[in-house]
Motif scaffolding. Structure first.
Motif, PDB file in Angstrom:
ATOM      1  N   PHE A  78       0.844  -1.198   0.000  1.00  0.00           N
ATOM      2  CA  PHE A  78       0.000   0.000   0.000  1.00  0.00           C
ATOM      3  C   PHE A  78       0.877   1.246   0.000  1.00  0.00           C
ATOM      4  CE2 PHE A  78      -2.481  -3.315   1.966  1.00  0.00           C
ATOM      5  CZ  PHE A  78      -3.762  -3.124   1.469  1.00  0.00           C
ATOM      6  N   ASP A  79       0.535   2.185  -0.846  1.00  0.00           N
ATOM      7  CA  ASP A  79       1.147   3.514  -0.800  1.00  0.00           C
ATOM      8  C   ASP A  79       0.107   4.405  -0.134  1.00  0.00           C
ATOM      9  OD1 ASP A  79       2.364   5.903  -1.140  1.00  0.00           O
ATOM     10  OD2 ASP A  79       2.493   5.833  -3.316  1.00  0.00           O
ATOM     11  N   CYS A  80       0.318   4.699   1.158  1.00  0.00           N
ATOM     12  CA  CYS A  80      -0.757   5.328   1.941  1.00  0.00           C
ATOM     13  C   CYS A  80      -0.211   6.415   2.852  1.00  0.00           C
ATOM     14  CB  CYS A  80      -1.465   4.247   2.772  1.00  0.00           C
ATOM     15  SG  CYS A  80      -2.773   4.907   3.802  1.00  0.00           S
ATOM     16  N   LYS A  81      -0.636   7.639   2.615  1.00  0.00           N
ATOM     17  CA  LYS A  81      -0.291   8.753   3.499  1.00  0.00           C
ATOM     18  C   LYS A  81      -1.537   9.119   4.284  1.00  0.00           C
ATOM     19  CE  LYS A  81       1.993  13.252   3.578  1.00  0.00           C
ATOM     20  NZ  LYS A  81       2.582  14.349   2.764  1.00  0.00           N
ATOM     21  N   ASN A  82      -1.608   8.610   5.517  1.00  0.00           N
ATOM     22  CA  ASN A  82      -2.821   8.747   6.323  1.00  0.00           C
ATOM     23  C   ASN A  82      -2.421   8.873   7.784  1.00  0.00           C
ATOM     24  OD1 ASN A  82      -5.035   7.653   8.071  1.00  0.00           O
ATOM     25  ND2 ASN A  82      -6.113   7.508   6.119  1.00  0.00           N
TER      26      ASN A  82
ATOM     27  N   LYS B  46      -9.358  -0.954   8.348  1.00  0.00           N
ATOM     28  CA  LYS B  46     -10.467   0.006   8.345  1.00  0.00           C
ATOM     29  C   LYS B  46     -10.055   1.337   7.731  1.00  0.00           C
ATOM     30  CE  LYS B  46     -12.828  -1.893  12.406  1.00  0.00           C
ATOM     31  NZ  LYS B  46     -13.249  -1.640  13.807  1.00  0.00           N
ATOM     32  N   HIS B  47      -8.751   1.644   7.784  1.00  0.00           N
ATOM     33  CA  HIS B  47      -8.259   2.916   7.241  1.00  0.00           C
ATOM     34  C   HIS B  47      -7.690   2.765   5.833  1.00  0.00           C
ATOM     35  CE1 HIS B  47      -8.750   4.552  11.258  1.00  0.00           C
ATOM     36  NE2 HIS B  47      -7.977   3.612  11.745  1.00  0.00           N
ATOM     37  N   LEU B  48      -7.657   1.525   5.324  1.00  0.00           N
ATOM     38  CA  LEU B  48      -7.037   1.295   4.023  1.00  0.00           C
ATOM     39  C   LEU B  48      -8.038   0.963   2.924  1.00  0.00           C
ATOM     40  CD1 LEU B  48      -3.993  -0.923   5.125  1.00  0.00           C
ATOM     41  CD2 LEU B  48      -3.959   1.509   4.521  1.00  0.00           C
ATOM     42  N   ILE B  49      -8.997   0.074   3.225  1.00  0.00           N
ATOM     43  CA  ILE B  49      -9.879  -0.457   2.174  1.00  0.00           C
ATOM     44  C   ILE B  49     -11.310  -0.595   2.685  1.00  0.00           C
ATOM     45  CG2 ILE B  49     -10.393  -2.503   0.767  1.00  0.00           C
ATOM     46  CD1 ILE B  49      -7.477  -3.096   0.583  1.00  0.00           C
TER      47      ILE B  49
ATOM     48  N   MET C  21     -19.636  11.552  -0.228  1.00  0.00           N
ATOM     49  CA  MET C  21     -18.609  11.762   0.798  1.00  0.00           C
ATOM     50  C   MET C  21     -17.190  11.672   0.247  1.00  0.00           C
ATOM     51  SD  MET C  21     -20.258   9.643   3.960  1.00  0.00           S
ATOM     52  CE  MET C  21     -21.793  10.191   4.721  1.00  0.00           C
ATOM     53  N   ALA C  22     -17.054  11.645  -1.053  1.00  0.00           N
ATOM     54  CA  ALA C  22     -15.742  11.409  -1.660  1.00  0.00           C
ATOM     55  C   ALA C  22     -14.670  12.364  -1.147  1.00  0.00           C
ATOM     56  CB  ALA C  22     -15.858  11.512  -3.181  1.00  0.00           C
ATOM     57  N   LYS C  23     -15.039  13.620  -0.949  1.00  0.00           N
ATOM     58  CA  LYS C  23     -14.046  14.618  -0.554  1.00  0.00           C
ATOM     59  C   LYS C  23     -13.650  14.536   0.914  1.00  0.00           C
ATOM     60  CE  LYS C  23     -15.335  17.995  -4.104  1.00  0.00           C
ATOM     61  NZ  LYS C  23     -15.839  19.364  -4.368  1.00  0.00           N
TER      62      LYS C  23
ATOM     63  N   VAL D 238     -10.856   6.790   3.690  1.00  0.00           N
ATOM     64  CA  VAL D 238     -10.452   5.442   3.259  1.00  0.00           C
ATOM     65  C   VAL D 238     -10.039   5.533   1.789  1.00  0.00           C
ATOM     66  CG1 VAL D 238     -11.135   3.042   2.985  1.00  0.00           C
ATOM     67  CG2 VAL D 238     -12.037   4.382   4.898  1.00  0.00           C
ATOM     68  N   PRO D 239      -8.773   5.263   1.451  1.00  0.00           N
ATOM     69  CA  PRO D 239      -8.275   5.573   0.103  1.00  0.00           C
ATOM     70  C   PRO D 239      -8.659   4.576  -0.983  1.00  0.00           C
ATOM     71  CG  PRO D 239      -6.509   4.649   1.453  1.00  0.00           C
ATOM     72  CD  PRO D 239      -7.697   4.807   2.353  1.00  0.00           C
TER      73      PRO D 239
END
Length: 554
Positions: free
Chosen positions: A45-49, A99-102, A438-440, A444-445
Motif C-alpha cells: 500500500f502507498d498510503c499517506k494517512n 479500516k483505514h485502508l480499504i 462523501m468522496a471529498k 479510506v483511500p
C-alpha cells in the motif's frame, strides 16, 4: 478506476477473499491449495494517512516513506502469521489497520458505512469546519463539566472522612502549636543542660587555668615567667643578635596569653549553677522528646507537619463552602454545555437533511427510485445526565446525538438499519451513492465494489459506471463487474481467467489494452460469439466513455 472482469468461475471472488485476508478478515484453511501446507497473501500500500501513521507508531512499526508491506500466511493447522513492514503482528492489528485502508462493498463483505458507530463521524465530516468549530466548543465545556463533576464527587466522598479527621487534626495542631518549637532547640538545650550539670567542675578548671596563666599564687604565673625571659633577652639583644627573633616571638606569645586570660576570666565569671534553669531545661526537653516520640518526627518535621495539618484543617472547615461554590460553577457549565450541544445537534440535523436529499437523488440516478433513506437521531437518557428539553440526556465530547443511517428498499416497508439490507447489488449501489457524496471527506483511500451491477443494466449501469468514475477521482477504485457499460468507464482493465497447467488450476490476472480490451468488452456484450458488430459496439463504448470522463474532469 480499476475494472476486473472474467467469466463466471474464473476466480474473481478469490481476489476479493485475498484482500479480505490482508485486512484482517477470517483466514480459512480452505484458502490453501490441496496438498500444500500453507498459503500466503502479500500486498503493498502507498498510503499517506494520519490514522495509519498513529497505528504504526502505536505498535512500533517503521513507516517507510508511506509504504506498507503486509503479508499473511495461513497454515493447514488453522493458524495465521501476519507481518507489517517485516514486523510480526496479531491479525487484530490488520483489522484495525484495514479500516483505514480499504472498504469492500459487496454482499456479506466488510463495509465501514454499514457500521452505525461510523455514521456520526461521517455526518460530521460532511459538516466540515462548521461542525469542527461547534464540536470544539462542546468538547471544551464537556472537559470542564467532567473536571468539576469529579472534583465535587471526590470532595463529597471525602467529606465524612474529613469530618472524622477534624477533631484529631485540631488537637494535633493545638498541641504542636502550644509547644512553640524552634529549629534545633533540642540540641541547644541539651548543650546548656550539660553546662549547668557540670558548672562546678567547669568553674574549677577555668579558675585554676586563670591562676596558672596570670595570677600565680605559690609560684610565679606563666605570664610572670615570660616577662622575666623577655627582660633577660632585651638585656643581651644589643650584643647578641640571634636572640632578636626569639624575643619578638615571646612578645607575641605574651600578647596571646594576655588575650587568653581575658577570655578565660569572662568564661569563668559567666559560670553559675542555676537549679531553677536546669529544671526548666529538663522539663522543656521532656516535652520535646515526648512530641518527637509520639509523632516519630524531628523538630523540623514536626513544624512542617503542623503547617500541613493546619492547611488540611482549613480544607475541612471550608469543604461545604467549596462544594457549594463548585456546584454553582457546574450548573453554569452544564447550562453552556447543553446550549452548545443543542447547537451542534441543530447543525447536524441540517447536514442530515441535505444528506437525505442528496442520497435520494443519487439512488434515483442509480435506478433505485423507491428507496427511502433517513438519518435517525436518538439520545441516551440518564438520570444523572444534563437537562435537554426537560429530559435528562447523557452528553459526551461528541454531544448527545446517536446517529444511524436507515433505509427502506421497497414501498410500504419500514425504515431499517443499512446493515439489514439483504441484496448485495442494492448494498453496493447504496454504498456508491454514499461514497460519491462523501468522496471529498472520506479518508479510506481504496474502495472495492464487488458485482455492483447485480440486477441492473442499460442506462442505470451507465450511470453507475459514471459515478464510480467520479469517486475514482479521489479514491482508488477496484470494481468486479459483468456490465460492459461499467467496464468501459474504467481507467485500467484487468481480465481474470483460469488456466490449467499439468493438471493444476491457476487464476491469472492480466491487464488488457488496445484490441484485447475491445475483445473483452465485445465478449461481455455478445457472449461467446463475437461479431464485427459487437466489436464495433465495444469500440464505440470505449470512445463514449473517454468523452464522458473528459467531460466530467472539465
Amino acid at each position: 478506476m480499476n475494472i476486473l472482469t472474467g467469466e463466471t468461475g474464473a476466480g474473481k471472488s478469490i481476489i476479493i477473499d485475498a484482500i479480505g485476508v490482508i485486512i484482517g478478515e477470517r483466514a480459512s484453511s480452505e484458502y490453501i491449495r490441496t496438498g500444500k501446507q500453507s498459503s500466503t497473501v502479500e500486498a503493498v500500500f502507498d498510503c499517506k494517512n494520519n490514522d495509519v501513521a498513529k497505528l504504526l507508531e502505536e505498535y512500533g512499526i517503521e513507516n517507510e516513506d508511506n509504504l506498507l508491506f503486509i503479508d499473511r500466511e495461513i497454515t493447514v493447522q488453522g493458524r495465521s502469521f501476519c507481518h507489517i513492514n517485516g514486523k510480526i503482528v496479531p491479525a487484530s492489528v490488520l483489522k484495525r489497520l484495514g479500516k483505514h485502508l480499504i472498504d469492500i462493498h459487496g454482499q456479506h463483505q466488510h463495509q465501514s458505512l454499514l457500521d452505525s458507530q461510523n455514521h456520526l463521524l461521517l455526518l460530521d465530516l460532511l459538516g466540515s469546519e462548521d461542525v469542527v468549530e461547534a464540536k470544539k466548543k462542546v468538547q471544551d465545556y464537556y472537559r470542564q463539566y467532567r473536571h468539576l463533576t469529579k472534583k465535587i464527587q471526590d470532595l463529597e466522598k471525602n467529606r465524612t472522612e474529613f469530618n472524622r479527621q477534624k477533631d484529631r487534626l485540631k488537637y494535633e495542631v493545638d498541641e504542636i502549636e502550644k509547644a512553640v518549637l524552634k529549629l534545633d532547640e533540642d540540641v541547644l538545650l541539651e548543650e546548656e543542660k550539660q553546662v549547668l550539670q557540670n558548672a562546678e567542675k567547669i568553674y574549677q578548671v577555668l579558675e585554676s587555668s586563670y591562676n596558672i596563666i596570670y595570677r600565680g599564687e605559690d609560684t610565679p604565673s606563666i605570664i610572670d615567667n615570660i616577662n622575666k625571659i623577655i627582660s633577660g633577652f632585651e638585656e643581651i639583644q644589643n650584643f647578641y643578635r640571634p636572640i632578636c627573633s626569639h624575643l619578638d616571638f615571646l612578645k607575641n606569645v605574651l600578647y596571646e596569653f594576655e588575650d587568653l586570660t581575658s577570655s578565660i576570666r569572662v568564661l569563668r565569671d559567666s559560670i553559675e549553677f542555676d537549679p531553677q534553669r536546669l529544671d526548666e531545661i529538663q522539663s522543656r526537653l521532656e516535652l520535646i522528646d515526648r512530641l518527637k516520640s509520639k509523632y516519630n518526627m524531628s523538630i523540623a518535621e514536626l513544624m512542617e507537619y503542623k503547617q500541613q495539618a493546619a492547611t488540611r484543617l482549613d480544607e475541612v472547615y471550608n469543604i461545604d463552602e467549596e462544594i457549594d461554590n463548585l456546584k454553582i460553577k457546574l450548573k453554569d457549565v452544564m447550562s453552556k454545555l447543553a446550549e452548545k450541544a443543542t447547537e451542534l445537534h441543530s447543525l447536524r440535523v441540517k447536514i442530515a437533511a441535505k444528506l437525505e436529499r442528496d442520497i435520494s437523488r443519487e439512488l434515483k440516478d442509480l435506478g433505485m427510485k423507491n428507496i427511502k433513506f433517513s438519518v435517525n437521531f436518538t439520545q441516551q437518557y440518564d438520570e444523572h445526565g444534563i437537562d435537554i428539553d426537560n429530559a435528562k440526556v447523557r452528553i459526551s465530547e461528541e454531544g448527545f446525538d446517536q446517529v444511524e443511517f436507515l433505509i427502506s428498499t421497497n414501498p410500504g416497508e419500514p425504515l431499517k438499519p443499512l446493515a439489514k439490507i439483504i441484496s448485495g447489488g442494492e448494498t453496493s449501489r447504496i454504498m456508491l451513492a454514499l461514497k460519491n457524496i462523501m468522496a471529498k471527506v472520506d479518508n479510506v483511500p481504496c474502495l472495492i465494489f464487488d458485482e455492483i451491477d447485480t440486477g441492473i443494466g442499460g442506462r442505470t449501469a451507465q450511470i453507475v459506471g459514471e459515478k464510480l468514475s467520479m469517486v475514482a477521482r479521489s479514491h482508488q477504485v477496484l470494481c468486479v463487474t459483468h456490465s460492459p457499460q461499467i467496464a468501459s468507464l474504467g481507467d485500467i482493465h484487468f481480465l481474470i481467467k483460469k488456466q490449467t497447467i499439468d493438471g493444476t488450476t491457476f487464476t491469472q490476472v492480466s491487464e488488457l489494452t488496445g484490441s484485447e480490451r475491445v475483445n473483452e468488452l465485445a465478449r461481455m456484450l455478445g457472449g461467446a460469439k463475437i461479431t464485427d458488430n459487437t466489436l464495433a459496439h465495444a469500440r464505440e463504448m470505449l470512445e463514449l466513455a473517454k468523452k464522458i470522463k473528459n467531460l466530467k474532469k472539465a
